[in-house]
Scaffold this motif. Sequence first.
Motif, PDB file in Angstrom:
ATOM      1  N   TYR A 117     -52.512 -56.510  64.612  1.00 45.45           N
ATOM      2  CA  TYR A 117     -53.636 -55.726  65.099  1.00 45.45           C
ATOM      3  C   TYR A 117     -54.361 -55.017  63.967  1.00 45.45           C
ATOM      4  O   TYR A 117     -53.747 -54.607  62.980  1.00 45.45           O
ATOM      5  CB  TYR A 117     -53.142 -54.665  66.086  1.00 45.45           C
ATOM      6  CG  TYR A 117     -52.561 -55.217  67.352  1.00 45.45           C
ATOM      7  CD1 TYR A 117     -51.195 -55.438  67.474  1.00 45.45           C
ATOM      8  CD2 TYR A 117     -53.374 -55.523  68.434  1.00 45.45           C
ATOM      9  CE1 TYR A 117     -50.661 -55.953  68.643  1.00 45.45           C
ATOM     10  CE2 TYR A 117     -52.844 -56.033  69.612  1.00 45.45           C
ATOM     11  CZ  TYR A 117     -51.485 -56.252  69.700  1.00 45.45           C
ATOM     12  OH  TYR A 117     -50.965 -56.765  70.861  1.00 45.45           O
ATOM     13  N   ALA A 118     -55.653 -54.832  64.173  1.00 46.75           N
ATOM     14  CA  ALA A 118     -56.408 -53.943  63.304  1.00 46.75           C
ATOM     15  C   ALA A 118     -56.007 -52.504  63.643  1.00 46.75           C
ATOM     16  O   ALA A 118     -55.741 -52.180  64.808  1.00 46.75           O
ATOM     17  CB  ALA A 118     -57.901 -54.138  63.532  1.00 46.75           C
ATOM     18  N   ASP A 119     -55.984 -51.650  62.643  1.00 50.38           N
ATOM     19  CA  ASP A 119     -55.606 -50.258  62.869  1.00 50.38           C
ATOM     20  C   ASP A 119     -56.516 -49.576  63.888  1.00 50.38           C
ATOM     21  O   ASP A 119     -56.089 -48.699  64.634  1.00 50.38           O
ATOM     22  CB  ASP A 119     -55.643 -49.482  61.556  1.00 50.38           C
ATOM     23  CG  ASP A 119     -54.508 -49.879  60.613  1.00 50.38           C
ATOM     24  OD1 ASP A 119     -54.635 -49.614  59.411  1.00 50.38           O
ATOM     25  OD2 ASP A 119     -53.518 -50.465  61.093  1.00 50.38           O
ATOM     26  N   SER A 120     -57.767 -50.000  63.927  1.00 51.72           N
ATOM     27  CA  SER A 120     -58.743 -49.351  64.794  1.00 51.72           C
ATOM     28  C   SER A 120     -58.454 -49.538  66.279  1.00 51.72           C
ATOM     29  O   SER A 120     -58.935 -48.762  67.102  1.00 51.72           O
ATOM     30  CB  SER A 120     -60.149 -49.869  64.474  1.00 51.72           C
ATOM     31  OG  SER A 120     -60.212 -51.269  64.675  1.00 51.72           O
TER      32      SER A 120
ATOM     33  N   LYS B  97     -55.077 -50.597  67.416  1.00 53.35           N
ATOM     34  CA  LYS B  97     -53.637 -50.589  67.652  1.00 53.35           C
ATOM     35  C   LYS B  97     -53.294 -49.486  68.657  1.00 53.35           C
ATOM     36  O   LYS B  97     -53.720 -48.343  68.513  1.00 53.35           O
ATOM     37  CB  LYS B  97     -52.900 -50.361  66.335  1.00 53.35           C
ATOM     38  CG  LYS B  97     -51.441 -50.730  66.357  1.00 53.35           C
ATOM     39  CD  LYS B  97     -50.839 -50.587  64.970  1.00 53.35           C
ATOM     40  CE  LYS B  97     -51.440 -51.571  63.989  1.00 53.35           C
ATOM     41  NZ  LYS B  97     -50.801 -51.478  62.657  1.00 53.35           N
TER      42      LYS B  97
END
Length: 122
Positions: A60-63, A65
């Motif tokens: 996942y992208a941190d944005s 997650k």
Amino acid sequence: QVQLEESGGGLIQAGQSLKLSCLASERTFSRQVIAWFRQAPGKEREFLAAITWRNNATFYADSVKGRFTISRSNDKNTVYLQLNSLKPEDTAVYYCAADPSLSTATRSPGHWGQGTQVTVSS
């Protein structure tokens, strides 16, 4: 031939949830990493999540997650993206994409679907 078709987009209110689907041809599904991206108006395309074909590992992208969840159904040749607690800034066209390589799938995958629009109203 790699074929991908997204569905499930629509207009919803902030705070609600939505589940997107990416139907892949059988050959695509069994040999590719499937990823989700989005592109908002005036912005670059953004990686969101990916799932491998070998062991269903997820990335996942941190944005996103903790809010978005990627999963797959082998029986249906479909990858899903569950979107929770949606915000107006999540408004974008959401695309699924495929590539044999995980690193490439999260950056510049070789095959794309046509996209599905998600609009979140405040």
